[in-house]
Scaffold this active site. Structure first.
Site, PDB file in Angstrom:
ATOM      1  N   GLY A  66       0.825  -1.197   0.000  1.00  0.00           N
ATOM      2  CA  GLY A  66       0.000   0.000   0.000  1.00  0.00           C
ATOM      3  C   GLY A  66       0.863   1.253   0.000  1.00  0.00           C
ATOM      4  O   GLY A  66       2.025   1.237  -0.411  1.00  0.00           O
ATOM      5  N   CYS A  67       0.317   2.346   0.482  1.00  0.00           N
ATOM      6  CA  CYS A  67       1.011   3.634   0.479  1.00  0.00           C
ATOM      7  C   CYS A  67       2.330   3.560   1.237  1.00  0.00           C
ATOM      8  O   CYS A  67       2.364   3.147   2.392  1.00  0.00           O
ATOM      9  CB  CYS A  67       0.117   4.702   1.105  1.00  0.00           C
ATOM     10  SG  CYS A  67       0.928   6.305   1.276  1.00  0.00           S
ATOM     11  N   PHE A  68       3.416   3.983   0.587  1.00  0.00           N
ATOM     12  CA  PHE A  68       4.716   3.866   1.250  1.00  0.00           C
ATOM     13  C   PHE A  68       4.857   4.799   2.440  1.00  0.00           C
ATOM     14  O   PHE A  68       5.708   4.578   3.304  1.00  0.00           O
ATOM     15  CB  PHE A  68       5.892   4.019   0.278  1.00  0.00           C
ATOM     16  CG  PHE A  68       5.823   5.124  -0.744  1.00  0.00           C
ATOM     17  CD1 PHE A  68       5.166   6.317  -0.527  1.00  0.00           C
ATOM     18  CD2 PHE A  68       6.474   4.945  -1.970  1.00  0.00           C
ATOM     19  CE1 PHE A  68       5.137   7.319  -1.481  1.00  0.00           C
ATOM     20  CE2 PHE A  68       6.470   5.957  -2.943  1.00  0.00           C
ATOM     21  CZ  PHE A  68       5.791   7.142  -2.695  1.00  0.00           C
TER      22      PHE A  68
ATOM     23  N   CYS B  72       2.785   4.987   4.833  1.00  0.00           N
ATOM     24  CA  CYS B  72       2.373   4.141   5.955  1.00  0.00           C
ATOM     25  C   CYS B  72       3.440   3.101   6.279  1.00  0.00           C
ATOM     26  O   CYS B  72       3.807   2.910   7.447  1.00  0.00           O
ATOM     27  CB  CYS B  72       1.064   3.417   5.626  1.00  0.00           C
ATOM     28  SG  CYS B  72      -0.348   4.478   5.274  1.00  0.00           S
TER      29      CYS B  72
END
Length: 219
Positions: A51-53, A55
């Site tokens: 997912g979003c890096f 995070c």
């Protein structure tokens, strides 16, 4: 007629938007010989997409033995990917992190445990509100030992949950470092709405269920 052609072109563009790569390109990547990154000053590197890096970077930096987490792109077929290009879903790359860690303090096996404990393991092509092939889950291995660790843990988790685990398993090829403004984003922008509403809650969910002795007091 011109309007019809324009509409068709737009439809075609969006229908291709989240296609990571063609079957042949995918096979070339998954069948490639893994690249093993040598130790440097006693530190090793590992690579994960989840997912979003923003995070994932913060999650790994909360783990003892992790010296640094760097945001970037990996798993695709294009060279020098950018954030804008990656977001089209057509580069094949996923947002990924490079984990620089001390193998005398934390093992690759534990980093894989962190990976599975910090995400929705059944969500395909995304995590939480972030959806698309650029947000898909991938674990990268650099040698056969790492590959077996990943496959064994993935199989055990699938049996435990009685569910299909979404994470793909790729031989590591290359990591492209993301633009500077993405690095340490959670730490530098704690009041950003996305950080407040997505990144920090995800980090806290992970920390609540991971063994406290493996976590830093702060990151």
């Amino acid at each position: 007629m011109k309007n019809i052609i324009t509409l068709f072109a737009i439809t075609l563009l969006f229908s291709c938007q989240n296609t990571a790569q063609t079957k042949k390109q995918q096979e070339n990547i998954t069948n490639a010989k893994p690249v093993e990154v040598p130790l440097k000053n006693g530190l090793a590197k590992a690579y994960f997409a989840s997912g979003c890096f923003w995070c994932v970077e913060a999650i790994y930096e909360s783990v003892k033995g992790v010296e640094e987490s760097i945001s970037g792109y990996s798993g695709g077929h294009t060279k020098n990917p950018t954030y804008e290009a990656s977001n089209t879903g057509r580069t094949g790359h996923a947002e990924a992190v490079e984990i620089i860690y001390n193998p005398n303090i934390v093992s690759f096996e534990t980093l894989v445990d962190v990976y599975f404990a910090s995400q929705n393991v059944t969500q395909v092509n995304g995590q939480g509100p972030d959806k698309g092939s650029q947000y898909r889950s991938i674990i990268f291995y650099q040698n056969e030992e790492q590959k077996q660790i990943i496959l064994n843990k993935k199989e055990a988790l699938a049996k435990k949950l009685n569910a299909k685990i979404a994470a793909e398993v790729y031989p590591f090829q290359k990591f492209w470092v993301a633009e500077g403004y993405h690095q340490n984003y959670e730490r530098l922008h704690p009041n950003h709405p996305y950080i407040q509403n997505v990144s920090i809650p995800r980090l806290n969910r992970f920390k609540a269920k991971f063994p406290k002795e493996l976590l830093k007091e702060s990151h």
